[in-house]
Design an enzyme around this catalytic site. Structure first.
Site, PDB file in Angstrom:
ATOM      1  N   GLY A  48       0.845  -1.193   0.000  1.00 15.31           N
ATOM      2  CA  GLY A  48       0.000   0.000   0.000  1.00 15.31           C
ATOM      3  C   GLY A  48       0.874   1.235   0.000  1.00 15.31           C
ATOM      4  N   ASP A 233      -1.185   4.656  -6.498  1.00  8.78           N
ATOM      5  CA  ASP A 233       0.210   4.403  -6.142  1.00  8.78           C
ATOM      6  C   ASP A 233       1.125   5.491  -6.657  1.00  8.78           C
ATOM      7  OD1 ASP A 233      -1.278   1.654  -6.320  1.00  8.78           O
ATOM      8  OD2 ASP A 233       0.417   1.397  -4.966  1.00  8.78           O
ATOM      9  N   ASN A 243      -2.765   2.643 -10.379  1.00  9.02           N
ATOM     10  CA  ASN A 243      -3.346   1.910  -9.261  1.00  9.02           C
ATOM     11  C   ASN A 243      -3.399   0.440  -9.626  1.00  9.02           C
ATOM     12  OD1 ASN A 243      -4.538   2.178  -6.550  1.00  9.02           O
ATOM     13  ND2 ASN A 243      -6.352   1.314  -7.535  1.00  9.02           N
ATOM     14  N   LYS A 244      -3.859  -0.373  -8.665  1.00  7.73           N
ATOM     15  CA  LYS A 244      -3.900  -1.810  -8.872  1.00  7.73           C
ATOM     16  C   LYS A 244      -4.528  -2.215 -10.202  1.00  7.73           C
ATOM     17  CE  LYS A 244      -2.470  -4.078  -6.684  1.00  7.73           C
ATOM     18  NZ  LYS A 244      -1.038  -4.351  -6.901  1.00  7.73           N
TER      19      LYS A 244
HETATM   20  C1  LIG Z   1      -3.715   3.322  -0.196  1.00 10.07           C
HETATM   21  S1  LIG Z   1      -2.702   2.942  -1.523  1.00 10.07           S
HETATM   22  C2  LIG Z   1      -3.109   1.281  -1.769  1.00 10.07           C
HETATM   23  C3  LIG Z   1      -2.766   0.849  -3.164  1.00 10.07           C
HETATM   24  O1  LIG Z   1      -1.652  -0.032  -3.113  1.00 10.07           O
HETATM   25  C4  LIG Z   1      -2.089  -1.260  -3.644  1.00 10.07           C
HETATM   26  O2  LIG Z   1      -1.072  -1.918  -4.311  1.00 10.07           O
HETATM   27  P1  LIG Z   1      -0.282  -3.094  -3.545  1.00 10.07           P
HETATM   28  O3  LIG Z   1      -1.296  -3.879  -2.770  1.00 10.07           O
HETATM   29  O4  LIG Z   1       0.364  -3.861  -4.693  1.00 10.07           O
HETATM   30  O5  LIG Z   1       0.736  -2.387  -2.677  1.00 10.07           O
HETATM   31  C5  LIG Z   1      -3.192  -0.891  -4.597  1.00 10.07           C
HETATM   32  O6  LIG Z   1      -2.706  -0.331  -5.785  1.00 10.07           O
HETATM   33  C6  LIG Z   1      -3.916   0.108  -3.752  1.00 10.07           C
HETATM   34  O7  LIG Z   1      -4.792   0.946  -4.435  1.00 10.07           O
END
Ligand SMILES: CSC[C@H]1O[C@H](OP(=O)(O)O)[C@H](O)[C@@H]1O
Length: 344
Positions: A48, A233, A243-244
């Protein structure tokens, strides 16, 4: 609220909840070395964007302590700090967190720890403010008093330093009695939605359902939700947002359905040095994450996978980028400095 990380003073330790073990197991990692932190970041034991920012900052202190214990010279220490900074490429917050405290290294570990603690507290405050602004914007824009939401991935306290970003808006709406239900995308391949967002929504008593990612488009087009909100991100200077993986599909469906699609993130996720989404590095992750599920192979032997961890949503598909400094909505101007307006 289950926090992603805490700093323990003695012995100096970054205590992480191991998010790869949630929701069925609450296990913690006591991180005291650069190797352990880099591994935790790379395996998404901690993840995150804002949580990674705090890890970057506290990681500098961990490297300094290890350098003193192991007799590293300045070059080795700098190299180890860079390993933390570069542990994942897409979320700007990781590098930002390192860069915020790096200038204080000459003042000693205590100064770095204090700065990391302030960065963490400031991020939590930013989460709370953007959540208030986002909830206000949604209630005004929709004209409704109770809203049905869709979210993708996990953006709660587990992805931040506390409260949450997109999830923070949901929490705020829930506290106001203005949230009817959340449709939470499971978020393949690592299931941040079904494992983590559902865990947080359950802890918070927020009504929700978990859906496969492939259901999101029809959920939106069938009118089952009033808006969608996700985190980010890295937000480029023109408002394009990484983002994801799967986020841009949600945004396209929202545009087609005529409902708001929001990106919620602290301003530390805005990267004014990156002009547009075309310039954002998208992390490619191991094939095995796609080809197996819970340790069970789900594809034939020898098959390759395509596993980008993020996608980029163009700014014109985003109804509002919600930060603690204010909200940016699309406008006709092809203004490459759109996000900088928030700095006044
Ligand atoms: C609050 S930002 C969370 C953001 O990070 C996640 O990615 P990951 O789980 O790979 O670190 C995802 O993109 C979320 O939106």
């Amino acid at each position: 609220m289950v926090r992603a990380l805490d700093w323990v003073a003695e012995p100096p330790t970054l205590r992480l909840i191991d998010q790869t073990r949630l929701p069925l197991h609450r296990e913690f990692l006591d991180v005291r070395t650069v190797d352990a932190l880099v591994d935790a970041i790379a395996t998404l034991a901690v993840r995150g964007a804002p949580a990674l920012g705090a890890c970057g900052a506290f990681g500098v202190a961990i490297a300094m302590i290890q350098a003193d214990a192991e007799g590293w010279d300045a070059a080795r220490l700098a190299s180890e700090v860079d390993r933390i900074r570069d542990a994942r490429p897409t979320a700007v917050n990781l590098a930002w967190g390192v860069d915020q405290v790096r200038p204080l290294m000459a003042d000693g570990v205590d100064a770095v720890v204090a700065a990391a603690a302030k960065l963490t507290a400031d991020d939590t405050a930013a989460n709370r403010e953007l959540s208030r602004l986002g909830a206000d914007w949604l209630l005004t824009r929709t004209g409704k008093t109770r809203l049905r939401a869709l979210t993708h991935c996990n953006t709660g306290a587990l992805a931040t330093t506390g409260w949450g970003t997109a999830y923070g808006i949901l929490r705020e709406l829930h506290e106001r009695g203005a949230l009817e239900v959340v449709y939470a995308d499971e978020t393949r391949p690592l299931l941040q939605g079904s494992r983590l967002t559902s865990f947080e929504l359950s802890e918070d008593g927020i009504p929700h359902v978990v859906q496969v990612d492939g259901a999101a488009t029809s959920t939106i087009l069938r009118g089952l939700v009033d808006f969608a909100v996700t985190g980010a991100d890295r937000i480029a200077a023109n408002g394009d947002s990484a983002n994801k993986i799967g986020t841009v599909g949600v945004a396209l469906a929202c545009q087609r359905a005529g409902i708001p699609f929001l990106i919620a993130a602290p301003f530390s996720t805005v990267d004014l040095g990156t002009a547009t989404g075309d310039d954002i590095v998208i992390e490619e992750r191991p094939d095995a994450e796609v080809l197996s599920l819970g340790g069970v192979q789900v594809a034939p032997d020898g098959v390759r996978a395509f596993n980008p961890a993020f996608d980029v949503t163009p700014h014109d598909l985003i109804s509002a980028v919600v930060t603690e400094l204010g909200i940016v909505e699309p406008d006709a101007a092809a203004d490459e400095r759109r996000m900088a307006r928030l700095l006044g």
